[in-house]
Enzyme design. Structure first.
Site, mmCIF file in Angstrom:
data_model
loop_
_atom_site.group_PDB
_atom_site.id
_atom_site.type_symbol
_atom_site.label_atom_id
_atom_site.label_comp_id
_atom_site.label_asym_id
_atom_site.label_seq_id
_atom_site.Cartn_x
_atom_site.Cartn_y
_atom_site.Cartn_z
ATOM 1 N N HIS A 131 0.816 -1.223 0.000
ATOM 2 C CA HIS A 131 0.000 0.000 0.000
ATOM 3 C C HIS A 131 0.846 1.269 0.000
ATOM 4 O O HIS A 131 0.311 2.364 0.068
ATOM 5 C CB HIS A 131 -0.953 0.019 1.197
ATOM 6 C CG HIS A 131 -2.028 -1.017 1.117
ATOM 7 N ND1 HIS A 131 -2.751 -1.455 2.226
ATOM 8 C CD2 HIS A 131 -2.512 -1.718 0.062
ATOM 9 C CE1 HIS A 131 -3.615 -2.370 1.840
ATOM 10 N NE2 HIS A 131 -3.496 -2.547 0.544
ATOM 11 N N CYS A 142 5.235 15.770 -12.488
ATOM 12 C CA CYS A 142 6.607 15.537 -12.955
ATOM 13 C C CYS A 142 7.262 14.424 -12.150
ATOM 14 O O CYS A 142 6.607 13.742 -11.361
ATOM 15 C CB CYS A 142 7.417 16.828 -12.897
ATOM 16 S SG CYS A 142 7.899 17.354 -11.235
ATOM 17 N N ASN A 227 -2.711 -13.444 15.939
ATOM 18 C CA ASN A 227 -3.796 -12.454 15.936
ATOM 19 C C ASN A 227 -4.718 -12.744 17.114
ATOM 20 O O ASN A 227 -5.177 -13.881 17.259
ATOM 21 C CB ASN A 227 -4.588 -12.539 14.625
ATOM 22 C CG ASN A 227 -5.417 -11.300 14.353
ATOM 23 O OD1 ASN A 227 -5.883 -10.639 15.275
ATOM 24 N ND2 ASN A 227 -5.613 -10.969 13.089
#
Length: 260
Positions: A131, A142, A227
């Site tokens: 990401h 530019c 987790n």
């Protein structure tokens, strides 16, 4: 389906898996940076806890590529809030463990959703920040690029010193495509295979975050989830540690080193 063990048993088994491995993939999300004081997705200044922002639109729309193109001052307003919540964060022990591990194994990669740059700051060499990085800025017109540590140095929205166009962070905003080069790198490494794949501190809601775990499971590679909450890949992994990322990674690494 993951094996149900108590934490001590799971830590020992994961350490044994590592002892049989030479290649490792870590897939990380906001949970690994939480111990650096960074808020998880739903906690960024409370932005994601409300249906609409103070400007009358969902935060996902305010942080979209479309609004960046049309109303950059609005997108930058909320980017500034996110950066302020993350400012001054340093890598924690979880980031450091992964960095230490890379010198003990033939091949180690990190696929991270995080835009905080903390894996690289910890010294991890092979990082696919899918990401992007909030601190890397680029001109929308530019080739100008720069790195900024602190957004308070900027006048928002910032403009390019070379051409005067709007500058934006090199991150994937809502509605934008992933960087093709990073996707290609990910698939190149996945095709080489990994002996063990860790999913750390992520709900794995994005297909490209869940798929490497699914792919590893199909190949019978070892799979581990760290987790405290159930995720989209919980049912796929061999072992799950229902712990915060930092203490879990530290415990696994200490156990691995003690067993050697």
């Amino acid at each position: 389906m993951h094996t149900v063990l108590n934490n001590d048993e799971a830590i020992e088994q994961i350490a044994q898996m590592l002892a049989r491995s030479q290649s490792i993939l870590f897939i990380t999300g906001a949970g690994i940076s939480a111990d650096s004081g960074l808020p998880t997705y739903r906690g960024i200044g409370g932005l994601y806890n409300v249906n609409t922002t103070e400007d009358g639109m969902p935060i996902e729309r305010a942080l979209s590529g479309e609004i960046m193109a049309r109303r950059p001052e609005l997108t930058w307003k909320y980017l500034g809030q996110i950066e302020k919540n993350c400012r001054g964060a340093r890598p924690n022990r979880g980031h450091e463990v992964i960095a230490e591990m890379q010198d003990h194994f033939e091949r180690l990669w990190v696929l991270t959703q995080n835009v905080d740059g903390l894996h690289k700051a910890a010294g991890v060499r092979n990082v696919i920040d899918i990401h992007g990085d909030l601190h890397h800025l680029l001109c929308t017109r530019c080739a100008y690029r720069c790195t900024v540590v602190d957004y308070s140095e900027l006048s928002l929205p910032p403009r390019c010193p070379d051409c005067g166009a709007i500058v934006r962070p090199d991150v994937v905003l809502f509605g934008e495509l992933l960087d093709e080069r990073k996707v290609e790198r990910l698939f190149t490494e996945l095709n080489k295979g990994f002996d063990i794949v860790f999913s750390v501190g992520t709900s794995s809601v994005f297909p490209y975050i869940a798929e490497p775990v699914r792919f590893a499971a199909q190949l019978r590679s070892a799979t581990v989830e760290i987790n405290p909450d159930v995720s989209r890949v919980t049912h796929l992994v061999d072992l799950r540690l229902a712990m915060r990322a930092t203490p879990a990674l530290d415990a696994v690494w200490r156990c691995y080193l003690d067993d050697k």
